[in-house]
Motif scaffolding. Structure first.
Motif, mmCIF file in Angstrom:
data_model
loop_
_atom_site.group_PDB
_atom_site.id
_atom_site.type_symbol
_atom_site.label_atom_id
_atom_site.label_comp_id
_atom_site.label_asym_id
_atom_site.label_seq_id
_atom_site.Cartn_x
_atom_site.Cartn_y
_atom_site.Cartn_z
ATOM 1 N N VAL A 78 1.000 -1.287 -0.086
ATOM 2 C CA VAL A 78 0.037 -0.196 0.120
ATOM 3 C C VAL A 78 0.953 1.082 0.045
ATOM 4 C CG1 VAL A 78 -1.808 -1.177 1.267
ATOM 5 C CG2 VAL A 78 -0.147 0.282 2.499
ATOM 6 N N THR A 79 0.130 2.435 -0.153
ATOM 7 C CA THR A 79 0.974 3.654 -0.244
ATOM 8 C C THR A 79 0.329 4.456 0.977
ATOM 9 O OG1 THR A 79 1.172 3.684 -2.411
ATOM 10 C CG2 THR A 79 1.435 5.830 -1.155
ATOM 11 N N ILE A 80 1.244 5.068 1.843
ATOM 12 C CA ILE A 80 0.861 5.692 3.051
ATOM 13 C C ILE A 80 0.860 7.292 2.670
ATOM 14 C CG2 ILE A 80 1.011 5.905 5.382
ATOM 15 C CD1 ILE A 80 2.427 3.419 5.472
ATOM 16 N N VAL A 81 -0.084 7.978 3.269
ATOM 17 C CA VAL A 81 0.066 9.536 3.152
ATOM 18 C C VAL A 81 -0.148 10.202 4.254
ATOM 19 C CG1 VAL A 81 -0.902 11.711 1.960
ATOM 20 C CG2 VAL A 81 -1.315 9.419 0.908
ATOM 21 N N GLY A 82 0.974 10.668 4.822
ATOM 22 C CA GLY A 82 0.781 11.259 6.196
ATOM 23 C C GLY A 82 0.252 12.693 6.165
ATOM 24 N N ASN A 90 10.398 7.272 2.427
ATOM 25 C CA ASN A 90 10.718 7.077 3.594
ATOM 26 C C ASN A 90 10.284 8.009 4.626
ATOM 27 O OD1 ASN A 90 13.107 5.079 3.004
ATOM 28 N ND2 ASN A 90 13.903 6.526 1.576
ATOM 29 N N LEU A 91 9.785 9.097 4.065
ATOM 30 C CA LEU A 91 9.641 10.115 5.217
ATOM 31 C C LEU A 91 8.100 10.018 5.305
ATOM 32 C CD1 LEU A 91 11.746 13.051 4.826
ATOM 33 C CD2 LEU A 91 11.569 11.843 6.887
ATOM 34 N N LEU A 92 7.360 9.843 6.528
ATOM 35 C CA LEU A 92 5.939 10.008 6.699
ATOM 36 C C LEU A 92 5.492 11.236 6.886
ATOM 37 C CD1 LEU A 92 4.751 6.955 8.966
ATOM 38 C CD2 LEU A 92 3.737 7.913 6.725
ATOM 39 N N GLY A 93 6.154 12.232 7.032
ATOM 40 C CA GLY A 93 5.712 13.636 7.644
ATOM 41 C C GLY A 93 5.084 13.723 8.699
#
Ligand SMILES: [Zn+2]
Length: 200
Positions: A78-82, A90-93
């Motif tokens: 899946v793709t994660i959006v912060g 690499n960075l979630l924010g």
């Protein structure tokens, strides 16, 4: 009167010693073998979210087996959006991702999860997995630890260091195995040494 009492207490003591030795050595007579493995980013997904992300009734596809019996890594991703609306590699924010054990997610940040078939908004659940040791009751007895206790993990070698907060997770189906994340593994040069020790 005395002799039978003494005999019994001696017998009990011997039985205890034998039982302790047995537990210490593990069922097959040897100390449990310690393996340490790195967990990269992964998601625990429930049936409902699975239906949304990958389609109704969809199942995970076996990619490779994991050390714990019956567990496997799946091919699906899946793709994660912060919160800063960035697609994550690499960075979630997320500024402060709490360190927790899997499942202990109360009060943790959420994220948007994008799958091939749909999108799920998680209200909470983003964690950095706390370093932990899986073990079964006999292995826990070997170390003299109980559920939720913390142990130390010493990694030898040039980049070696000691982790002081290794959470104990006991389950009948487990076998001795420490899970750390990729940052921790890189920091201690895990791949560079076999000199590893887990202790109370
Ligand atoms: Zn684990």
């Amino acid at each position: 009167m005395g002799s039978s009492v003494i005999d019994r207490s001696m017998v009990e003591q011997i039985v205890r010693q034998v039982a302790l030795e047995y537990l210490r050595k593990g069922a097959n007579g040897s100390a449990p073998v310690l393996t340490v493995q790195t967990s990269s980013r992964h998601m625990h997904v429930c049936r409902e979210d699975m239906d949304v992300l990958f389609g109704p009734g969809s199942e995970l596809t076996f990619d490779r087996p994991l050390f714990q019996e019956g567990n496997f890594a799946a091919k699906e991703t899946v793709t994660i959006v912060g919160p800063r609306n960035r697609l994550i590699s690499n960075l979630l924010g997320i500024d402060e991702i709490p360190i927790r054990l899997s499942g202990d997610i109360a009060g943790t940040p959420g994220a948007i999860i994008i799958g091939p078939k749909g999108v799920v908004e998680l209200k909470q659940g983003v964690i950095r997995a706390a370093i932990h040791a899986h073990m079964n009751p006999a292995e826990a007895a070997h170390f003299g630890v109980s559920q939720g206790e913390r142990m130390k993990l010493r990694i030898g070698g040039e980049a070696g260091l000691t982790f002081n907060n290794v959470h104990v997770r006991i389950d009948k189906a487990s076998r001795l195995n420490v899970h750390m994340d990729t940052d921790e593994a890189n920091a201690c040069g895990l791949h560079l040494t076999k000199d590893i020790e887990l202790f109370k």
